[in-house]
Design a protein around this motif. Structure first.
Motif, PDB file in Angstrom:
ATOM      1  N   VAL A 155       0.834  -1.203   0.000  1.00  0.00           N
ATOM      2  CA  VAL A 155       0.000   0.000   0.000  1.00  0.00           C
ATOM      3  C   VAL A 155       0.870   1.254   0.000  1.00  0.00           C
ATOM      4  O   VAL A 155       0.600   2.216  -0.728  1.00  0.00           O
ATOM      5  CB  VAL A 155      -0.978   0.011   1.195  1.00  0.00           C
ATOM      6  CG1 VAL A 155      -1.699   1.355   1.303  1.00  0.00           C
ATOM      7  CG2 VAL A 155      -1.998  -1.116   1.061  1.00  0.00           C
ATOM      8  N   CYS A 156       1.917   1.252   0.802  1.00  0.00           N
ATOM      9  CA  CYS A 156       2.797   2.427   0.840  1.00  0.00           C
ATOM     10  C   CYS A 156       3.483   2.643  -0.506  1.00  0.00           C
ATOM     11  O   CYS A 156       3.637   3.784  -0.972  1.00  0.00           O
ATOM     12  CB  CYS A 156       3.825   2.280   1.960  1.00  0.00           C
ATOM     13  SG  CYS A 156       3.100   2.373   3.621  1.00  0.00           S
ATOM     14  N   ARG A 157       3.853   1.551  -1.141  1.00  0.00           N
ATOM     15  CA  ARG A 157       4.473   1.667  -2.467  1.00  0.00           C
ATOM     16  C   ARG A 157       3.456   2.179  -3.481  1.00  0.00           C
ATOM     17  O   ARG A 157       3.779   3.006  -4.346  1.00  0.00           O
ATOM     18  CB  ARG A 157       5.039   0.295  -2.883  1.00  0.00           C
ATOM     19  CG  ARG A 157       5.966   0.329  -4.073  1.00  0.00           C
ATOM     20  CD  ARG A 157       6.824  -0.920  -4.152  1.00  0.00           C
ATOM     21  NE  ARG A 157       6.066  -2.123  -4.377  1.00  0.00           N
ATOM     22  CZ  ARG A 157       5.778  -2.622  -5.583  1.00  0.00           C
ATOM     23  NH1 ARG A 157       6.193  -1.977  -6.677  1.00  0.00           N
ATOM     24  NH2 ARG A 157       5.110  -3.747  -5.709  1.00  0.00           N
ATOM     25  N   TRP A 211       4.301 -18.044   1.266  1.00  0.00           N
ATOM     26  CA  TRP A 211       5.648 -18.185   0.730  1.00  0.00           C
ATOM     27  C   TRP A 211       5.699 -17.748  -0.730  1.00  0.00           C
ATOM     28  O   TRP A 211       6.695 -17.200  -1.189  1.00  0.00           O
ATOM     29  CB  TRP A 211       6.102 -19.632   0.912  1.00  0.00           C
ATOM     30  CG  TRP A 211       6.144 -19.968   2.366  1.00  0.00           C
ATOM     31  CD1 TRP A 211       7.167 -19.756   3.228  1.00  0.00           C
ATOM     32  CD2 TRP A 211       5.067 -20.488   3.154  1.00  0.00           C
ATOM     33  NE1 TRP A 211       6.817 -20.122   4.502  1.00  0.00           N
ATOM     34  CE2 TRP A 211       5.534 -20.587   4.494  1.00  0.00           C
ATOM     35  CE3 TRP A 211       3.770 -20.900   2.882  1.00  0.00           C
ATOM     36  CZ2 TRP A 211       4.744 -21.066   5.526  1.00  0.00           C
ATOM     37  CZ3 TRP A 211       2.982 -21.382   3.918  1.00  0.00           C
ATOM     38  CH2 TRP A 211       3.472 -21.467   5.227  1.00  0.00           C
ATOM     39  N   ARG A 212       4.630 -17.985  -1.454  1.00  0.00           N
ATOM     40  CA  ARG A 212       4.552 -17.503  -2.836  1.00  0.00           C
ATOM     41  C   ARG A 212       4.345 -15.991  -2.860  1.00  0.00           C
ATOM     42  O   ARG A 212       5.007 -15.267  -3.618  1.00  0.00           O
ATOM     43  CB  ARG A 212       3.405 -18.218  -3.548  1.00  0.00           C
ATOM     44  CG  ARG A 212       3.122 -17.742  -4.957  1.00  0.00           C
ATOM     45  CD  ARG A 212       2.032 -18.607  -5.553  1.00  0.00           C
ATOM     46  NE  ARG A 212       1.543 -18.095  -6.819  1.00  0.00           N
ATOM     47  CZ  ARG A 212       0.606 -18.692  -7.535  1.00  0.00           C
ATOM     48  NH1 ARG A 212       0.060 -19.813  -7.099  1.00  0.00           N
ATOM     49  NH2 ARG A 212       0.202 -18.177  -8.676  1.00  0.00           N
ATOM     50  N   GLU A 213       3.449 -15.503  -2.012  1.00  0.00           N
ATOM     51  CA  GLU A 213       3.149 -14.071  -2.009  1.00  0.00           C
ATOM     52  C   GLU A 213       4.318 -13.234  -1.492  1.00  0.00           C
ATOM     53  O   GLU A 213       4.455 -12.068  -1.872  1.00  0.00           O
ATOM     54  CB  GLU A 213       1.902 -13.799  -1.172  1.00  0.00           C
ATOM     55  CG  GLU A 213       0.617 -14.269  -1.830  1.00  0.00           C
ATOM     56  CD  GLU A 213      -0.611 -13.604  -1.262  1.00  0.00           C
ATOM     57  OE1 GLU A 213      -1.588 -13.449  -2.011  1.00  0.00           O
ATOM     58  OE2 GLU A 213      -0.612 -13.243  -0.055  1.00  0.00           O
ATOM     59  N   ALA A 214       5.126 -13.814  -0.622  1.00  0.00           N
ATOM     60  CA  ALA A 214       6.280 -13.081  -0.109  1.00  0.00           C
ATOM     61  C   ALA A 214       7.235 -12.708  -1.237  1.00  0.00           C
ATOM     62  O   ALA A 214       8.003 -11.735  -1.129  1.00  0.00           O
ATOM     63  CB  ALA A 214       7.017 -13.917   0.939  1.00  0.00           C
ATOM     64  N   GLU A 215       7.192 -13.443  -2.339  1.00  0.00           N
ATOM     65  CA  GLU A 215       7.977 -13.106  -3.524  1.00  0.00           C
ATOM     66  C   GLU A 215       7.165 -12.289  -4.524  1.00  0.00           C
ATOM     67  O   GLU A 215       7.676 -11.341  -5.120  1.00  0.00           O
ATOM     68  CB  GLU A 215       8.488 -14.388  -4.190  1.00  0.00           C
ATOM     69  CG  GLU A 215       9.441 -15.208  -3.329  1.00  0.00           C
ATOM     70  CD  GLU A 215       9.942 -16.451  -4.041  1.00  0.00           C
ATOM     71  OE1 GLU A 215       9.522 -16.671  -5.207  1.00  0.00           O
ATOM     72  OE2 GLU A 215      10.737 -17.203  -3.468  1.00  0.00           O
ATOM     73  N   ASP A 216       5.880 -12.659  -4.695  1.00  0.00           N
ATOM     74  CA  ASP A 216       5.076 -12.049  -5.754  1.00  0.00           C
ATOM     75  C   ASP A 216       4.634 -10.618  -5.443  1.00  0.00           C
ATOM     76  O   ASP A 216       4.689  -9.733  -6.310  1.00  0.00           O
ATOM     77  CB  ASP A 216       3.831 -12.903  -6.024  1.00  0.00           C
ATOM     78  CG  ASP A 216       4.159 -14.210  -6.717  1.00  0.00           C
ATOM     79  OD1 ASP A 216       5.331 -14.389  -7.109  1.00  0.00           O
ATOM     80  OD2 ASP A 216       3.253 -15.054  -6.853  1.00  0.00           O
ATOM     81  N   ILE A 217       4.160 -10.368  -4.220  1.00  0.00           N
ATOM     82  CA  ILE A 217       3.591  -9.052  -3.921  1.00  0.00           C
ATOM     83  C   ILE A 217       4.649  -7.943  -3.991  1.00  0.00           C
ATOM     84  O   ILE A 217       4.390  -6.886  -4.578  1.00  0.00           O
ATOM     85  CB  ILE A 217       2.841  -9.074  -2.576  1.00  0.00           C
ATOM     86  CG1 ILE A 217       1.552  -9.894  -2.744  1.00  0.00           C
ATOM     87  CG2 ILE A 217       2.523  -7.668  -2.082  1.00  0.00           C
ATOM     88  CD1 ILE A 217       0.707 -10.016  -1.496  1.00  0.00           C
ATOM     89  N   PRO A 218       5.856  -8.134  -3.428  1.00  0.00           N
ATOM     90  CA  PRO A 218       6.858  -7.072  -3.585  1.00  0.00           C
ATOM     91  C   PRO A 218       7.265  -6.831  -5.034  1.00  0.00           C
ATOM     92  O   PRO A 218       7.789  -5.759  -5.359  1.00  0.00           O
ATOM     93  CB  PRO A 218       8.045  -7.588  -2.761  1.00  0.00           C
ATOM     94  CG  PRO A 218       7.449  -8.543  -1.779  1.00  0.00           C
ATOM     95  CD  PRO A 218       6.331  -9.205  -2.518  1.00  0.00           C
TER      96      PRO A 218
END
Length: 502
Positions: A417-419, A483-490
């Protein structure tokens, strides 16, 4: 501003207040989101609106005996504030932890308690949300205008828990209370207590009540998996012993728990029988080597298809071994004056019945949402990664994980959100809308989450009220895979075709 508000309130005039962001909810999601907003975008003005009279959310609502976390605090806590207590923490310890985040970061000035939101209206012409509020007594409160809504109110109704309408409840002469509505003056000492349910709440309240009750019976419709382990982190304790600082201890213990959870999640699908054998072995460490699992502890589904209830130090099974707790697996036919008549024809005598029967789903806190004069039906929207929704601009909902700690997503979405807000500022944009991918216009809207992957009753009962997945597209669903989202969302490309700015 506070002096102006006080003067207007004394004069009976409810002020209009303009801020950049309204955060809804002062539980673990709202407090964490506020931290990220304040530290990453210190120039943004914001308020946190909370319906209760203090912070804490779930940990403010629930007051039943023994209330504690169902996840380790190294992952249920925030990445930015080290946890220094036992991995499974009491509700009071979690409240103290949250209070520390508020005090250390000056969030008190942004909190508005006893503020219920009646309606949120978006105007594309003004490119702003109007948030209408009510005070605790129902009187109109201030109206807030903001560019962005950050929904952190959770997913269940804090006022009305799920209580089945069993026949004969009014005939019962003892006390019937739902765990979510527990009163501090509730007296169970010396009583025969029946606890209905077998999930995390039941597994928490049963050993706590068993210390004073004459006897406790867990009455369940179907069995649940339980994971027992000592309430300590050997890795954290070892690191502290050799003088490692708490920030490093927290980071290492967090990674250790995440690795263990990832392994358990994978193995529960790949080799469920072997996982169940290991869960049995862990239970027997507390219940005794001769403990029989059938029929009361043999679920009809594989591990993690519903949440596995964690039991620190095996306390419920210790109470079973000591004879303070017994278990019955049966259907409730009806209540009687002196207890519960079961489907098998037997009757359970009870002085007191505690219903640990779960939640009622509450989508967006039950708040009315209107976009350009059209009432939003969340069940007709499609979700982007379980956080944004078609037809609803400038809004993110923090909906956490079920098979990993809820709060892991608070940190991930805090960064996102901040990004996103910084990106909008750079572009000079005041509005962001979702755009359905080309070729996906005719994709079927499917349930929020796959029932064969995760199917707890509280979700399945009202899943149609939740936003929908867009076909089989992985970005257009809540994967429940940290574990997937920790890579995908950023790595989300904010200039990508799924976002439209103006």
């Amino acid at each position: 501003m506070d002096e102006v508000l006080e003067a207007q309130a004394r004069g009976g005039v409810q002020p209009d207040i303009d801020v950049d962001v309204v955060i809804v909810g002062a539980g673990i999601s709202g407090i964490g989101s506020a931290y990220h907003l304040k530290t990453q975008l210190p120039g943004k003005s914001f308020v946190i609106l909370e319906a209760q009279d203090s912070f804490g959310g779930t940990w403010k609502t629930h007051k039943y005996p023994g209330v504690r976390s169902d996840s380790d605090l190294y992952t249920f806590g925030y990445r930015f504030k080290p946890w220094v207590g036992p991995p499974i923490a009491t509700g009071a310890e979690i409240q103290k932890y949250l209070g520390g985040v508020i005090a250390e970061n000056g969030l008190d000035e942004n909190l508005r308690y006893q503020t219920r939101i009646a309606r949120c209206s978006w105007s594309s012409e003004a490119q702003a949300w109007t948030v209408e509020t009510r005070a605790a007594d129902g009187e109109p409160g201030p109206t807030y205008r903001c560019t962005f809504l950050w929904m952190c109110q959770g997913y269940y109704d804090h006022n009305t828990p799920y209580l089945p309408d069993w026949k004969g409840m009014d005939d019962f002469r003892g006390e019937l209370i739902h765990a979510q509505k527990w009163r501090e003056d509730t007296d169970y000492a010396g009583k025969n207590v029946v606890v209905i349910g077998s999930g995390a709440t039941a597994a928490t309240v049963i050993p706590a009540i068993a210390r004073k009750a004459a006897h406790v019976t867990m009455l369940q419709r179907s069995p649940t998996y339980f994971l027992c382990y000592p309430n300590r982190s050997d890795l954290a304790d070892r690191l502290r012993l050799i003088g490692v600082d708490e920030e490093t201890v927290h980071r290492c213990a967090r990674l250790d728990y995440l690795n263990n959870l990832k392994t358990l999640d994978y193995r529960s699908k790949a080799e469920p029988d072997a996982v169940f054998d290991e869960l049995k072995q862990a239970v027997r460490a507390y219940a005794g080597d001769d403990f029989e699992f059938a029929p009361h502890f043999t679920p009809r589904y594989r591990p993690w298809q519903q949440r596995v209830a964690f039991i620190p130090d095996g306390d419920m099974f210790v109470a079973i071994r000591e004879g303070k707790v017994s278990v019955r697996t049966d259907q409730i036919d009806h209540f009687t004056a002196d207890g519960i008549a079961l489907g098998s024809g037997e009757e359970l005598a009870a002085d007191m019945v505690v219903a640990a029967t779960g939640f009622n789903l509450s989508v967006m806190g039950g708040i009315e949402f209107v976009v350009d004069g059209r009432t939003v039906d969340w069940g007709e929207t499609a979700t982007y990664r379980g956080m944004m929704f078609t037809g609803v601009p400038n809004l993110v909902w923090v909906f956490g994980y079920f098979r990993a700690a809820w709060t892991l997503r608070v940190d991930l979405l805090g960064d996102f959100v901040c990004r996103l807000l910084a990106h909008m500022d750079e572009k000079g944009a005041r509005q962001v809308d979702l755009v359905v991918p080309e070729g996906a216009e005719d994709d079927a809207l499917m349930p929020w989450i796959e029932g064969d992957n995760f199917n707890p009753g509280y979700l399945m009962r009202e899943i149609d009220k939740l936003p929908k997945r867009l076909g089989e597209r992985p970005e257009w669903r809540h994967t429940q895979d940290y574990w997937r989202e920790a890579e995908d969302i950023p790595a989300i490309d904010l200039a990508g075709s799924e976002f439209a700015y103006r």
